[in-house]
Design a protein around this motif. Structure first.
Motif, PDB file in Angstrom:
ATOM      1  N   GLN A  56     -49.003  16.300  20.272  1.00 19.75           N
ATOM      2  CA  GLN A  56     -47.758  17.316  20.335  1.00 19.75           C
ATOM      3  C   GLN A  56     -47.563  17.244  21.983  1.00 19.75           C
ATOM      4  OE1 GLN A  56     -48.139  20.913  17.834  1.00 19.75           O
ATOM      5  NE2 GLN A  56     -48.208  22.043  19.728  1.00 19.75           N
TER       6      GLN A  56
ATOM      7  N   ASP B 207     -51.282  19.487   5.430  1.00 19.63           N
ATOM      8  CA  ASP B 207     -50.710  20.990   5.394  1.00 19.63           C
ATOM      9  C   ASP B 207     -50.503  21.443   7.046  1.00 19.63           C
ATOM     10  OD1 ASP B 207     -50.840  20.883   2.756  1.00 19.63           O
ATOM     11  OD2 ASP B 207     -52.319  22.478   2.715  1.00 19.63           O
TER      12      ASP B 207
ATOM     13  N   ALA C 267     -50.265  19.377   9.418  1.00 20.35           N
ATOM     14  CA  ALA C 267     -49.270  18.579  10.260  1.00 20.35           C
ATOM     15  C   ALA C 267     -48.017  19.202   9.834  1.00 20.35           C
ATOM     16  CB  ALA C 267     -49.479  17.119   9.603  1.00 20.35           C
ATOM     17  N   ALA C 268     -47.615  19.376   8.848  1.00 20.45           N
ATOM     18  CA  ALA C 268     -46.437  20.034   8.203  1.00 20.45           C
ATOM     19  C   ALA C 268     -46.194  21.327   9.054  1.00 20.45           C
ATOM     20  CB  ALA C 268     -46.425  20.444   6.676  1.00 20.45           C
ATOM     21  N   GLU C 269     -47.170  22.412   9.071  1.00 19.21           N
ATOM     22  CA  GLU C 269     -46.972  23.610  10.053  1.00 19.21           C
ATOM     23  C   GLU C 269     -46.824  23.091  11.526  1.00 19.21           C
ATOM     24  OE1 GLU C 269     -49.083  27.616  11.059  1.00 19.21           O
ATOM     25  OE2 GLU C 269     -50.537  25.746  11.023  1.00 19.21           O
ATOM     26  N   LYS C 270     -47.330  22.170  12.011  1.00 17.29           N
ATOM     27  CA  LYS C 270     -47.181  21.753  13.333  1.00 17.29           C
ATOM     28  C   LYS C 270     -45.867  21.088  13.504  1.00 17.29           C
ATOM     29  CE  LYS C 270     -51.860  22.072  15.391  1.00 17.29           C
ATOM     30  NZ  LYS C 270     -51.442  23.379  16.110  1.00 17.29           N
ATOM     31  N   GLY C 271     -45.664  20.079  12.610  1.00 16.87           N
ATOM     32  CA  GLY C 271     -44.443  19.229  12.762  1.00 16.87           C
ATOM     33  C   GLY C 271     -43.125  20.065  12.390  1.00 16.87           C
ATOM     34  N   LEU C 272     -43.002  20.854  11.663  1.00 14.70           N
ATOM     35  CA  LEU C 272     -41.664  21.628  11.546  1.00 14.70           C
ATOM     36  C   LEU C 272     -41.985  22.716  12.443  1.00 14.70           C
ATOM     37  CD1 LEU C 272     -41.976  21.265   7.680  1.00 14.70           C
ATOM     38  CD2 LEU C 272     -40.678  19.877   9.242  1.00 14.70           C
ATOM     39  N   GLU C 273     -41.095  23.842  11.990  1.00 11.38           N
ATOM     40  CA  GLU C 273     -41.077  25.079  13.017  1.00 11.38           C
ATOM     41  C   GLU C 273     -42.333  25.649  12.780  1.00 11.38           C
ATOM     42  OE1 GLU C 273     -38.883  28.070  12.225  1.00 11.38           O
ATOM     43  OE2 GLU C 273     -38.472  28.746  14.188  1.00 11.38           O
ATOM     44  N   THR C 274     -42.866  26.195  13.905  1.00 15.45           N
ATOM     45  CA  THR C 274     -44.100  26.735  13.954  1.00 15.45           C
ATOM     46  C   THR C 274     -44.066  28.018  14.405  1.00 15.45           C
ATOM     47  OG1 THR C 274     -46.413  26.876  14.393  1.00 15.45           O
ATOM     48  CG2 THR C 274     -44.755  25.594  16.032  1.00 15.45           C
ATOM     49  N   THR C 275     -44.790  28.933  13.703  1.00 19.48           N
ATOM     50  CA  THR C 275     -44.894  30.331  14.272  1.00 19.48           C
ATOM     51  C   THR C 275     -45.983  30.644  15.396  1.00 19.48           C
ATOM     52  OG1 THR C 275     -46.059  30.794  12.292  1.00 19.48           O
ATOM     53  CG2 THR C 275     -43.804  31.556  12.225  1.00 19.48           C
ATOM     54  N   SER C 276     -46.900  29.588  15.390  1.00 17.12           N
ATOM     55  CA  SER C 276     -47.989  29.794  16.110  1.00 17.12           C
ATOM     56  C   SER C 276     -47.628  29.593  17.696  1.00 17.12           C
ATOM     57  CB  SER C 276     -49.209  28.719  15.826  1.00 17.12           C
ATOM     58  OG  SER C 276     -48.747  27.265  15.947  1.00 17.12           O
TER      59      SER C 276
ATOM     60  N   ARG D 196     -43.211  29.181   6.855  1.00 18.01           N
ATOM     61  CA  ARG D 196     -43.303  29.530   8.080  1.00 18.01           C
ATOM     62  C   ARG D 196     -43.310  31.205   8.064  1.00 18.01           C
ATOM     63  NH1 ARG D 196     -44.234  24.399   8.226  1.00 18.01           N
ATOM     64  NH2 ARG D 196     -42.194  24.275   7.178  1.00 18.01           N
TER      65      ARG D 196
ATOM     66  N   PHE E 202     -35.145  25.690  16.617  1.00 16.51           N
ATOM     67  CA  PHE E 202     -35.688  24.655  16.022  1.00 16.51           C
ATOM     68  C   PHE E 202     -34.532  23.721  15.883  1.00 16.51           C
ATOM     69  CE2 PHE E 202     -37.727  22.488  12.192  1.00 16.51           C
ATOM     70  CZ  PHE E 202     -38.456  21.633  12.971  1.00 16.51           C
TER      71      PHE E 202
ATOM     72  N   GLY F 175     -42.607  19.291  20.882  1.00 18.33           N
ATOM     73  CA  GLY F 175     -42.259  18.215  19.985  1.00 18.33           C
ATOM     74  C   GLY F 175     -43.597  17.490  19.347  1.00 18.33           C
ATOM     75  N   LEU F 176     -43.231  16.594  18.371  1.00 19.01           N
ATOM     76  CA  LEU F 176     -44.138  16.175  17.814  1.00 19.01           C
ATOM     77  C   LEU F 176     -44.225  14.543  17.655  1.00 19.01           C
ATOM     78  CD1 LEU F 176     -46.732  17.578  16.197  1.00 19.01           C
ATOM     79  CD2 LEU F 176     -45.395  16.878  14.075  1.00 19.01           C
TER      80      LEU F 176
ATOM     81  N   GLN G 162     -38.836  22.308  19.066  1.00 21.04           N
ATOM     82  CA  GLN G 162     -38.788  23.853  19.145  1.00 21.04           C
ATOM     83  C   GLN G 162     -38.706  24.297  20.463  1.00 21.04           C
ATOM     84  OE1 GLN G 162     -41.773  25.756  16.696  1.00 21.04           O
ATOM     85  NE2 GLN G 162     -41.125  27.755  17.467  1.00 21.04           N
TER      86      GLN G 162
ATOM     87  N   PHE H 217     -45.787  12.432   4.054  1.00 21.54           N
ATOM     88  CA  PHE H 217     -45.143  13.512   4.978  1.00 21.54           C
ATOM     89  C   PHE H 217     -44.337  12.782   6.182  1.00 21.54           C
ATOM     90  CE2 PHE H 217     -45.698  16.107   8.728  1.00 21.54           C
ATOM     91  CZ  PHE H 217     -44.661  16.962   8.185  1.00 21.54           C
TER      92      PHE H 217
END
Ligand SMILES: [Zn+2]
Ligand SMILES: [Zn+2]
Lengths: 167, 363
Positions: A20, A34, A36-45, B90, B184, B212-213, B226, B289
Motif C-alpha cells: 500500500q 477479506d 485485502a478487500a477492506e484495504k483495497g477498496l475504499e477503507t474507513t480505517s 465499509r 474514492f 493506493g494499492l 482514496q 479477488f
C-alpha cells in the motif's frame, strides 16, 4: 504454510501480497482475502502513514529532562507519556490537559496550528461567552454560504442562529 | 428490530452511480469523530465506559429525527458472517470488530439511519463516528448530512470540546473538526500513462493524503485511489471539504486528459485490454479477488470511454461489493474455501453479465 496468517486480522490464512502506498511511504502486507478487500477498496480505517506522528513521538523521548517526564500520567485514565509515545493515541478528554505542552507542539507540527476554527459545540448549559463564540462561528459559515450563493445552506444556518437568539 | 436481515440492502445506495462523475469517483464519504466527556476512549476505555457511552447514545435514539426509526446493531449480537458483510460494505471498521476473530468488544455498535447513507459507529477508536457514504463526487452534501446529525446529537450528549483544540479525539491527527472527507477514485488513465506518480506527489503538497494499492509486481490493483484531507485542525469544515473538492476536480480533469491521450496514441492496445477484460469476466470459471479487481478496472475504463455500450456503472459497482467473500458466502448459505470462492465469484460475475445481455462493439 498453515501458520501463515493475515497481517491484519491474524486469524485467517494470508493469500494476498499487497503493497500500500500512503504519501510516498510503502507498506507491505500479507493479507487474507477479506482484509485485502477492506484495504483495497475504499477503507474507513485511518491512514497510518499520513502524519508525522511517529517521528514526533520519537522526538518526545529526546526532550530535556523535566519537560518530557515519561512517567507523567493522566489522572483520569492513567495514560502515561510512554504509552502515548508507543500508540499515538490519547486515552480520554482530560489527557489533552495533562499533556498539553507536548500536544501543543505536536498539533503545530501535524496541523500547522493549534486553534480550532470550525464548528463550536454548545454544551447543555452554555455560558454567555460560549454562546457568543458559537454565534460568531455560525455567522462566519452563513457569510460563506451567502457568498457561495448556497441559499439552502444559508437558510439552514439562519435557523441555527435564530434558535440561538431565542435562548 | 435489531437484526441486519431487516435491512439487507443498507449501505448500498451509492452503487446506483447517481452522483456527479460517478464513472471516475465511486463514492464520497465524510465522517466526524466525537467523544463524550467523562469517559475514557479507544484502548483506555473500560467495559463500563463503553457501556455508558452506548447507553447514552441509545437514550438519544428516540429524540433525534435522523436516528428515529433506524436500526441499531450491537456487534457482539451479530454472527461472524454478518459482521464481515458490514465490513465489506465499509459500514464498520475492523477496529470496531476487534482485531481477532473472537467476540467484538462489549459496547461496540453501529446505527443505521432510515436515511440510507448515514450511520454512526459507537465505541470505535472514538466514542462516536458519524459517517455518510454517497455515490459519486458529493462532498458538500455528504458534509451537510453528517453536520445535521451532529447538531442533533450535540444537543443531547455532552461532547468533549476544548475551547482551543476543538473536538477532542483519541488520535491527535483527528482533533479540531474531527472531520475526515474522502473520495474514492478510479484512475486507470493516469496509471497507464504513468502520470499517476506526479499527480499523487502534488496531492501530498497541497495537504491531502492518498492511498493506493499495489499487488505483486507493483501493478496497481484495480487502479483505485482514496484521497482525503490530511489535517483536521485550523480550518473550518467547509474549507476542508471545498479544498478537497477543488483538488479532486483537477484530478478528474487530468484523468480525462490521460484517457484522451490513451485513445489518441494507443487506441488499439487500449481497446484490446478492455475487451479482453470483458471477455474474461464474461467467461472465466475462476476469479481471484485481485484478478477481478483488475478486470473490473479495465471494463470500467471501457464503459467510461463509451467503448462498451449498454453496460452500466451500477452493474460494475454491484460486482465489486457482491463478489467479496462474506457476500458470496451469504448468497450460497455456507462458508467457502478459497478455491470454491474463486469459482463462485466467477459464476456470480458471469450471471450478472449474462443478465445484462450481449454487448455489441461499435462497428
Ligand atoms: Zn485478515
Ligand atoms: Zn486521560
Amino acid at each position: 504454510m498453515p501458520d501463515d496468517l493475515c497481517d491484519n486480522c491474524g486469524s485467517r490464512p494470508a493469500t494476498v501480497n499487497l503493497t500500500q502506498i500512503e504519501n510516498n511511504e510503502m507498506f507491505s502486507y500479507h493479507l487474507c482475502e477479506d482484509c485485502a478487500a477492506e484495504k483495497g477498496l475504499e477503507t474507513t480505517s485511518e491512514p497510518s502513514g499520513s502524519s508525522p506522528l511517529p517521528d514526533f513521538l520519537a522526538q518526545i523521548g529526546d526532550e530535556p529532562r523535566g519537560e518530557g517526564d515519561p512517567d507523567s500520567e493522566c489522572s483520569f485514565c492513567g495514560l502515561t507519556l510512554t504509552v502515548f509515545r508507543e500508540t499515538g493515541r490519547l486515552g480520554c478528554p482530560h489527557c489533552y490537559e495533562t499533556f498539553e505542552s507536548h500536544l501543543r507542539r505536536l498539533l503545530r507540527r501535524v496541523h500547522g496550528g493549534t486553534k480550532h476554527v470550525g464548528k463550536i459545540y454548545l454544551p447543555p448549559d452554555p455560558t454567555v461567552s460560549e454562546m457568543e463564540k458559537r454565534m460568531e462561528a455560525l455567522r462566519r459559515k452563513l457569510h460563506r454560504a451567502v457568498e457561495a450563493e448556497d441559499f439552502e445552506r444559508a437558510a439552514e444556518l439562519r435557523d441555527r442562529i435564530h434558535s440561538l437568539e431565542l435562548v | 428490530m435489531n437484526d441486519f436481515t431487516t435491512i439487507p440492502d443498507y449501505g448500498l445506495s451509492w452503487l446506483e452511480a447517481s452522483g456527479e462523475h460517478s464513472d471516475i469517483v465511486l463514492s464520497t464519504r465524510v465522517r466526524l469523530a466525537r467523544n463524550l466527556q467523562g469517559h475514557a476512549f479507544g484502548a483506555r476505555a473500560r467495559v463500563n465506559d463503553r457501556q455508558a457511552v452506548l447507553a447514552n447514545f441509545k437514550g438519544v435514539l428516540g429524540r433525534s429525527e435522523s436516528l428515529m426509526n433506524g436500526t441499531l446493531l450491537e456487534m457482539p449480537d451479530l454472527g461472524p458472517r454478518t459482521r464481515r458483510i458490514l465490513l465489506e460494505r465499509r459500514l464498520v471498521t475492523s477496529d470496531l470488530l476487534g482485531k481477532t476473530e473472537g467476540d467484538p468488544p462489549v459496547g461496540t455498535a453501529v446505527h443505521f439511519s432510515h436515511r440510507d447513507p448515514l450511520s454512526v459507529m459507537v465505541n470505535e477508536e472514538d466514542h462516536l463516528r458519524i459517517q455518510s457514504l454517497l455515490s459519486g463526487l458529493r462532498l458538500q452534501e455528504s458534509w451537510r448530512i453528517v453536520d445535521e446529525l451532529d447538531e442533533e446529537l450535540g444537543r443531547e450528549l455532552p461532547y468533549a470540546f476544548h475551547h482551543e483544540f476543538g473536538f477532542l479525539t483519541s488520535c491527535p491527527t483527528n482533533v479540531g473538526s474531527g472531520l475526515r472527507a474522502s473520495v474514492f477514485m478510479h484512475l486507470p488513465g493516469l496509471v497507464l500513462t504513468k502520470e499517476i506518480g506526479k499527480v499523487l506527489q502534488s496531492l501530498a503538497q497541497v495537504g491531502l493524503t492518498f492511498r493506493g494499492l499495489y499487488g505483486e509486481g507493483s501493478e496497481v490493483v484495480g487502479n483505485f485511489f482514496q484521497v482525503s484531507n490530511q489535517t483536521t485542525l485550523g480550518k473550518s469544515e467547509e474549507d476542508l471539504v471545498d479544498h478537497l473538492d477543488k483538488i479532486v476536480r483537477q484530478v478528474i480533469q487530468y484523468e480525462i486528459q490521460a484517457r484522451q491521450v490513451l485513445l489518441r496514441d494507443a487506441r488499439g492496445v487500449t481497446e484490446d485490454k478492455i475487451w479482453r477484460a470483458y471477455g474474461l469476466l464474461r467467461y472465466a470459471r475462476a476469479l481471484s479477488f485481485e484478478e477481478l479487481m483488475n478486470l473490473l478496472s479495465g471494463v470500467r475504463l471501457g464503459l467510461s470511454l463509451k467503448l462498451l455500450p449498454g453496460l452500466r456503472v451500477y452493474t460494475l459497482n454491484k460486482m465489486m461489493i457482491f463478489t467479496q467473500s462474506a457476500h458470496l458466502e451469504q448468497a450460497v448459505g455456507r462458508d467457502l474455501e478459497s478455491e470454491e470462492r474463486d469459482s463462485h465469484r466467477a459464476a456470480y460475475v458471469r450471471r450478472v453479465l449474462a443478465s445484462e445481455g450481449d454487448i455489441t462493439p461499435n462497428p
